[in-house]
Design a protein around this motif. Structure first.
Motif, PDB file in Angstrom:
ATOM      1  N   GLN A  37       0.831  -1.198   0.000  1.00 27.76           N
ATOM      2  CA  GLN A  37       0.000   0.000   0.000  1.00 27.76           C
ATOM      3  C   GLN A  37       0.868   1.251   0.000  1.00 27.76           C
ATOM      4  O   GLN A  37       0.545   2.248  -0.655  1.00 27.76           O
ATOM      5  CB  GLN A  37      -0.935  -0.022   1.204  1.00 27.76           C
ATOM      6  CG  GLN A  37      -2.000  -1.109   1.103  1.00 27.76           C
ATOM      7  CD  GLN A  37      -2.638  -1.440   2.429  1.00 27.76           C
ATOM      8  OE1 GLN A  37      -2.184  -0.978   3.480  1.00 27.76           O
ATOM      9  NE2 GLN A  37      -3.673  -2.256   2.403  1.00 27.76           N
ATOM     10  N   MET A  38       1.981   1.197   0.738  1.00 26.11           N
ATOM     11  CA  MET A  38       2.922   2.321   0.724  1.00 26.11           C
ATOM     12  C   MET A  38       3.467   2.539  -0.686  1.00 26.11           C
ATOM     13  O   MET A  38       3.584   3.679  -1.156  1.00 26.11           O
ATOM     14  CB  MET A  38       4.083   2.042   1.679  1.00 26.11           C
ATOM     15  CG  MET A  38       3.703   1.910   3.136  1.00 26.11           C
ATOM     16  SD  MET A  38       5.155   1.493   4.139  1.00 26.11           S
ATOM     17  CE  MET A  38       4.391   1.252   5.758  1.00 26.11           C
ATOM     18  N   ILE A  39       3.801   1.429  -1.360  1.00 25.30           N
ATOM     19  CA  ILE A  39       4.330   1.530  -2.726  1.00 25.30           C
ATOM     20  C   ILE A  39       3.282   2.128  -3.658  1.00 25.30           C
ATOM     21  O   ILE A  39       3.562   3.053  -4.434  1.00 25.30           O
ATOM     22  CB  ILE A  39       4.770   0.140  -3.232  1.00 25.30           C
ATOM     23  CG1 ILE A  39       5.956  -0.377  -2.410  1.00 25.30           C
ATOM     24  CG2 ILE A  39       5.146   0.204  -4.712  1.00 25.30           C
ATOM     25  CD1 ILE A  39       6.341  -1.816  -2.725  1.00 25.30           C
ATOM     26  N   GLN A  40       2.067   1.605  -3.583  1.00 23.05           N
ATOM     27  CA  GLN A  40       0.996   2.080  -4.469  1.00 23.05           C
ATOM     28  C   GLN A  40       0.680   3.553  -4.221  1.00 23.05           C
ATOM     29  O   GLN A  40       0.480   4.319  -5.165  1.00 23.05           O
ATOM     30  CB  GLN A  40      -0.244   1.217  -4.272  1.00 23.05           C
ATOM     31  CG  GLN A  40      -0.071  -0.206  -4.793  1.00 23.05           C
ATOM     32  CD  GLN A  40      -1.119  -1.173  -4.267  1.00 23.05           C
ATOM     33  OE1 GLN A  40      -1.826  -0.866  -3.295  1.00 23.05           O
ATOM     34  NE2 GLN A  40      -1.230  -2.340  -4.875  1.00 23.05           N
ATOM     35  N   ASP A  41       0.664   3.959  -2.948  1.00 26.06           N
ATOM     36  CA  ASP A  41       0.355   5.348  -2.612  1.00 26.06           C
ATOM     37  C   ASP A  41       1.463   6.309  -3.045  1.00 26.06           C
ATOM     38  O   ASP A  41       1.206   7.503  -3.267  1.00 26.06           O
ATOM     39  CB  ASP A  41       0.124   5.488  -1.098  1.00 26.06           C
ATOM     40  CG  ASP A  41      -1.148   4.782  -0.647  1.00 26.06           C
ATOM     41  OD1 ASP A  41      -1.981   4.444  -1.514  1.00 26.06           O
ATOM     42  OD2 ASP A  41      -1.299   4.547   0.572  1.00 26.06           O
ATOM     43  N   SER A  42       2.695   5.787  -3.135  1.00 28.70           N
ATOM     44  CA  SER A  42       3.842   6.645  -3.463  1.00 28.70           C
ATOM     45  C   SER A  42       4.200   6.621  -4.935  1.00 28.70           C
ATOM     46  O   SER A  42       5.159   7.278  -5.346  1.00 28.70           O
ATOM     47  CB  SER A  42       5.070   6.199  -2.646  1.00 28.70           C
ATOM     48  OG  SER A  42       4.804   6.231  -1.259  1.00 28.70           O
TER      49      SER A  42
END
Length: 299
Positions: free
Chosen positions: A10-15
């Motif tokens: 989720q961190m990757i997708q949000d960033s």
């Protein structure tokens, strides 16, 4: 204290919008084989992504980690959470020292699950799946696992009233190949699968996908392995102060889809409901009670 719900993916997708081209290339590799890709050595990961090791370190820091080892620690913690046994799940929440009643703590956890689940759902994804389920040129099959079988049964019961050609797969995996015989590119297979993920469901999804079926997956925040072949995936948060996961967030999505499919097919659905009620009346399977329909549906 509830465990954290924010996953590395989720961190990757949000960033993603803030990453460089090389970092997006690395992110793609990490997400394609998540979380295993991130657990290999930094050199092997960099080689697989076609980037330098400094790029891996830089991206880990952009995500908020001190470095790549810290990112890997987070991935290992996620894996541990996925395979956690029921007794361990309960221990994670503690007893709250008796300060609040379990009912309050459970309601708070479920409310948070639903809020975070809704925050992460793409409305366009929801609308697309609703259209797919409303399309009567497609046959729909529904199946769930040991814990999620009741969720699948609920979705099946309502879709079957709204539209024709809906089938629930039997509990015996031995007969599943007989259902697969009729699956093709006009088929939709809806699967519910949460941790501890079931190998039989994964095999079913792969075989259905190979036959051209559209696979819709309802899973938890970590994601069933079925996600690798699913065309559409809904993630619902499931952790609660119990030895067992809560599927209320997934039911929220399922019930909303039922409502939207009914809206899309209202004229046809109304005719089916009226015809069904006439059958109930003629066979006297249900006694009329002040205009109420079976299962609490209002007239």
């Amino acid at each position: 204290m509830a465990p954290t719900t924010r996953l590395v993916k989720q961190m990757i997708q949000d960033s993603m919008d803030d990453l460089t081209r090389s970092e997006r290339q690395l992110a793609s590799v990490l997400l394609q084989d998540y979380p295993m890709a991130g657990l290999q050595s930094i050199t092997r990961l960099a080689t697989a992504a076609g980037v330098s090791t400094p790029t891996v370190i830089r991206m880990a820091r952009k995500l908020g980690f001190e470095g790549f080892p810290a990112l890997q620690d987070a991935l290992r913690a996620e894996l541990a959470a996925q395979i956690k046994k029921p007794i361990s799940k309960r221990d994670d929440w503690g007893s709250d020292d008796g300060a609040r009643h379990l009912l309050s703590r459970f309601a708070e956890a479920v409310s948070e699950n639903m809020r975070h689940t809704l925050d992460r759902i793409d409305p366009a994804l929801f609308d697309t799946v609703a259209r797919v389920l409303a399309d009567t040129r497609r046959t729909v099959y529904v199946v769930g696992g040991r814990i999620t079988r009741s969720n699948a049964d609920y979705l099946f019961n309502h879709l079957q009233i709204i539209r024709p050609h809906v089938t629930q797969l039997g509990n015996s995996t031995n007969v599943w190949p007989q259902y697969l015989l009729d699956m093709d590119d006009r088929t939709v297979l809806v699967i519910f699968d949460i941790r501890r993920y079931e190998a039989d469901l994964e095999r079913l999804a792969k075989l259905a996908s190979e036959r051209g079926a559209t696979v819709v997956l309802f899973t938890d925040q970590w994601g069933s392995p079925i996600g690798r072949v699913a065309d559409f995936t809904f993630h619902g948060l499931v952790e609660a102060p119990s030895s067992w996961d809560s599927t209320i967030a997934l039911m929220l999505i399922a019930e909303a889809l039922i409502a939207e499919v009914q809206n899309m097919r209202w004229e046809e659905a109304r005719e089916r409901i009226e015809e069904l009620e006439a059958m109930f009346s003629s066979t006297r399977l249900f006694r009329s009670q002040g205009g109420l329909k079976p299962d609490g549906c209002e007239a």
